[in-house]
Scaffold this active site. Structure first.
Site, PDB file in Angstrom:
ATOM      1  N   CYS A   1    -112.329  -0.899  42.808  1.00 57.74           N
ATOM      2  CA  CYS A   1    -111.637  -1.581  41.712  1.00 57.74           C
ATOM      3  C   CYS A   1    -111.489  -0.604  40.555  1.00 57.74           C
ATOM      4  O   CYS A   1    -112.412   0.141  40.251  1.00 57.74           O
ATOM      5  CB  CYS A   1    -112.446  -2.801  41.268  1.00 57.74           C
TER       6      CYS A   1
ATOM      7  N   CYS B   1    -111.475  -1.783  34.961  1.00 57.37           N
ATOM      8  CA  CYS B   1    -112.077  -1.360  33.683  1.00 57.37           C
ATOM      9  C   CYS B   1    -111.560   0.008  33.237  1.00 57.37           C
ATOM     10  O   CYS B   1    -111.534   0.306  32.044  1.00 57.37           O
ATOM     11  CB  CYS B   1    -113.599  -1.380  33.749  1.00 57.37           C
TER      12      CYS B   1
ATOM     13  N   ASP C   1    -122.717  12.740  44.528  1.00 57.78           N
ATOM     14  CA  ASP C   1    -122.834  11.319  44.747  1.00 57.78           C
ATOM     15  C   ASP C   1    -123.635  11.009  46.018  1.00 57.78           C
ATOM     16  O   ASP C   1    -123.414   9.992  46.648  1.00 57.78           O
ATOM     17  CB  ASP C   1    -121.373  10.812  44.902  1.00 57.78           C
TER      18      ASP C   1
END
Length: 307
Positions: free
Chosen positions: A238, A241, A131
């Protein structure tokens, strides 16, 4: 068994021993399908202020331009699903940020895997990525058969859902290559329906500039007032989803001690967070990815949620 197959099996067995969930391998080369998608996404400004996404366009799509002489992309998944979660009615933190910063944890495992290849196979050259460079990790993981890209644009697998990190080793060794798996999202729209800021604009397209993770981590300016009351108490990242995705019923807790949270973190109430001091921040997030947003950033997020 030829040497390619032998080396492939060796690498996958060692990845498993190091605690990775799974390991898939692809031939390094240009990502043809991803190129127009990435270009369209950038042209629509869906990366918001994440200007770094515009850099190194060619390298992002072709690892042979990133690592000279590379022949294979070894993709790896590492589980971070926690055994316990934060108490209800608290300000929320993405599950991946509960424990130690994944960049360091995974980088060490990748270095061990690369050293193993050199000891067992010989002169293997390559680089480890977590990443941290222009590598489309989800696209490579999907190409390597580790899962499919879901409608929320995260990698999904039938056996374990999506709560894992993706990392890769790009190496100059030819190996046996895996093939992609089929998409199993079907007609489900749970992630699209549940997104508090409607950031999933259509299946498989996420407007990064509307995502709660973007507001609470990447955005350095003030969070736009239009999103007042829409952040669903998320103060860092978050998981909505992913939390609503049916495939995550199959998530099992990780076995990496470094990902275990500071004991105080899970029991902190809204009041505790509102009154957090810089000392407590440093103690609770000593080696955590939350340090990216800094104490001031976390306070900004909490104040936005609180006011």
């Amino acid at each position: 068994m030829n040497s390619k197959s032998k080396y492939t099996q060796l690498i996958k067995a060692e990845a498993k021993r190091l605690g990775f969930l799974s390991c898939g391998i692809s031939k390094a080369g240009f990502l043809e399908e991803e190129a127009p998608r990435l270009e369209a996404w950038l042209n629509k400004n869906m990366h918001g202020e994440m200007r770094y996404m515009e850099n190194h366009f060619d390298m992002r799509l072709d690892p042979t331009k990133l690592v000279e002489g590379s022949k294979s992309v070894v993709s790896l998944l590492l589980n971070y699903f926690p055994a316990e979660e934060q108490i209800d009615k608290s300000y929320k933190l993405s599950k991946y940020a509960y424990g130690a910063d994944y960049h360091f944890v995974i980088k060490n495992k990748l270095k061990t895997l690369l050293n193993f290849m050199r000891e067992e196979i010989g002169d293997v050259d390559g680089r480890a990525f977590v990443d941290s460079a222009p590598v489309l990790d989800k696209a490579w993981a999907a190409k390597s058969g580790l899962g499919w890209i879901g409608k929320h644009s995260n990698l999904l697998t039938q056996k374990v859902g999506s709560f894992y990190f993706i990392a890769e080793l790009i190496i100059d060794l030819e190996l046996d290559y895996d093939t992609p798996v089929t998409d199993h999202c079907g007609t489900c729209t749970a992630c699209i329906d549940a997104c508090p800021t409607e950031a999933i604009t259509e299946p498989y397209v996420v407007d990064g500039s509307k995502c709660i993770s973007y507001f609470t981590i990447e955005l350095k300016d003030n969070i736009p007032s239009d999103f007042k009351g829409k952040l669903d108490d998320w103060m860092f990242g978050c998981d909505v989803c992913q939390d609503v995705c049916p495939w995550n019923r199959f998530s099992k807790s990780h076995s990496e001690p470094l990902f275990n949270p500071h004991p105080e973190l899970l029991s902190m109430t809204k009041k505790d967070w509102e009154e957090i001091t810089e000392d407590t921040f440093r103690k609770v997030f000593k080696k955590s990815a939350v340090k990216r947003t800094k104490f001031s950033g976390l306070k900004r997020n909490i104040n936005f949620l609180k006011d």
